[in-house]
Structures are given as structure tokens and as C-alpha cells.
Motif scaffolding. Structure first.
Motif, short mmCIF file in Angstrom:
data_model
loop_
_atom_site.label_atom_id
_atom_site.label_comp_id
_atom_site.label_asym_id
_atom_site.label_seq_id
_atom_site.Cartn_x
_atom_site.Cartn_y
_atom_site.Cartn_z
N THR A 1 -11.02 49.57 -32.30
CA THR A 1 -9.90 48.70 -32.87
C THR A 1 -9.33 49.50 -33.83
O THR A 1 -9.69 50.29 -34.69
CB THR A 1 -10.43 47.47 -33.52
N SER B 1 -4.70 37.07 -41.86
CA SER B 1 -3.58 36.96 -40.91
C SER B 1 -3.61 38.27 -39.57
O SER B 1 -3.01 37.89 -38.98
CB SER B 1 -2.35 36.71 -41.56
N LEU B 2 -4.55 39.01 -40.36
CA LEU B 2 -4.52 40.51 -39.58
C LEU B 2 -5.91 40.45 -38.66
O LEU B 2 -6.03 41.52 -37.88
CB LEU B 2 -4.41 41.61 -40.53
N GLN C 1 -5.75 41.91 -35.25
CA GLN C 1 -5.11 43.35 -35.02
C GLN C 1 -5.47 44.48 -35.65
O GLN C 1 -5.52 45.36 -34.79
CB GLN C 1 -3.66 42.78 -35.29
N VAL C 2 -5.94 44.36 -36.70
CA VAL C 2 -6.40 45.67 -37.53
C VAL C 2 -7.49 45.34 -38.41
O VAL C 2 -7.52 44.11 -39.01
CB VAL C 2 -5.22 46.22 -38.02
N LYS D 1 -5.49 54.76 -34.82
CA LYS D 1 -5.80 54.02 -33.57
C LYS D 1 -6.35 54.92 -32.59
O LYS D 1 -6.20 56.34 -32.74
CB LYS D 1 -4.21 53.80 -32.86
N GLN E 1 2.83 44.80 -44.13
CA GLN E 1 2.41 43.83 -42.81
C GLN E 1 3.06 44.75 -41.87
O GLN E 1 2.36 44.95 -40.49
CB GLN E 1 3.06 42.41 -43.17
N LYS E 2 4.32 45.14 -41.89
CA LYS E 2 4.92 45.89 -40.59
C LYS E 2 4.16 47.07 -40.44
O LYS E 2 3.97 47.49 -39.34
CB LYS E 2 6.19 46.27 -41.03
N LEU F 1 1.14 47.82 -41.29
CA LEU F 1 -0.45 47.56 -40.67
C LEU F 1 -0.15 47.07 -38.94
O LEU F 1 -1.40 47.19 -38.22
CB LEU F 1 -1.07 46.31 -41.29
N THR F 2 0.66 46.38 -38.49
CA THR F 2 0.84 45.98 -37.21
C THR F 2 1.58 46.83 -36.28
O THR F 2 1.97 46.31 -35.13
CB THR F 2 1.45 44.64 -37.27
N GLN F 3 1.97 47.98 -36.71
CA GLN F 3 2.75 48.85 -35.79
C GLN F 3 1.99 49.38 -34.53
O GLN F 3 0.75 49.29 -34.24
CB GLN F 3 3.20 50.07 -36.63
#
Length: 103
Positions: A19, A46-47, A50-51, A80, A98-99, A101-103
Motif C-alpha cells: 500500500t 479521509s485517506l 488510499q495511503v 509506492k 492532501q494533493k 498524499l494522494t498522487q
């Protein structure tokens, strides 16, 4: 989701995590580190799908800071497939974080 703190010896298991994850490098001695940590705690729920977030207190595990050549605090490194992909240094807005963390 809570941010898990990395202690000596726990890093290899984290690095093998498929992950995407963030290593957040900080110190209790730096107000900017504490501000970033607060923002990450606020957005961590909220993440969670995703991460994953991990905190490295450089005062407790300086060898991890050395391993990833972290010179400035706070620093976040996005991984990753167990490999460092990107780095963010300093405190940024919640949207920027936030951007990142979710790239």
C-alpha cells in the motif's frame, strides 16, 4: 485512522508494504513539525483506504533520518511499492498536503 509511530526495527516491515505510505519526519522540538502532524491527523481518516501514514520522530530514531537523507524538518516522503516516489519539505496548506498524499 491513527498515524503509527516508527520505532527502531519496525521499518523493514513498513517498507515491504504494498500500500502507498508516507513517512513523516519530525521532532517535538520544532513547532512546524507539530503543525504538520496536526494537519495529517486531521486528514488521516479521509485517506485510510488510499495511503498509510507513519511518523518518524528523529530524536528517537535518528538512523531512519540518516537512511533517507532527511536534512530539513518536517519532511514527508511518499512511497509506492516500497520505493521513495516524492518528497515534501516544510509545512504546507491542507490542500497541498492532501494533493501530495494522494498522487
Amino acid at each position: 485512522m491513527m498515524i503509527k509511530e516508527i520505532f527502531s526495527g519496525k521499518l523493514p516491515a513498513v517498507l515491504n508494504n504494498p500500500t502507498p505510505f508516507i513517512l513523516e519526519f519530525g521532532s517535538d522540538r520544532f513547532p512546524e513539525s507539530q503543525r504538520l502532524h496536526s494537519v495529517l491527523e486531521n486528514i488521516s481518516d479521509s485517506l485510510q483506504d488510499q495511503v498509510q501514514l507513519y511518523y518518524v520522530n528523529v530524536d528517537k530514531v535518528p538512523e531512519v533520518k540518516t537512511m533517507f537523507q532527511v536534512e530539513d524538518l518536517p519532511t514527508m516522503i511518499l512511497f509506492k511499492d516500497g520505493e521513495p516516489l516524492d518528497k515534501m519539505i516544510g509545512h504546507h496548506s491542507e490542500q497541498e498536503i492532501q494533493k501530495f498524499l494522494t498522487q
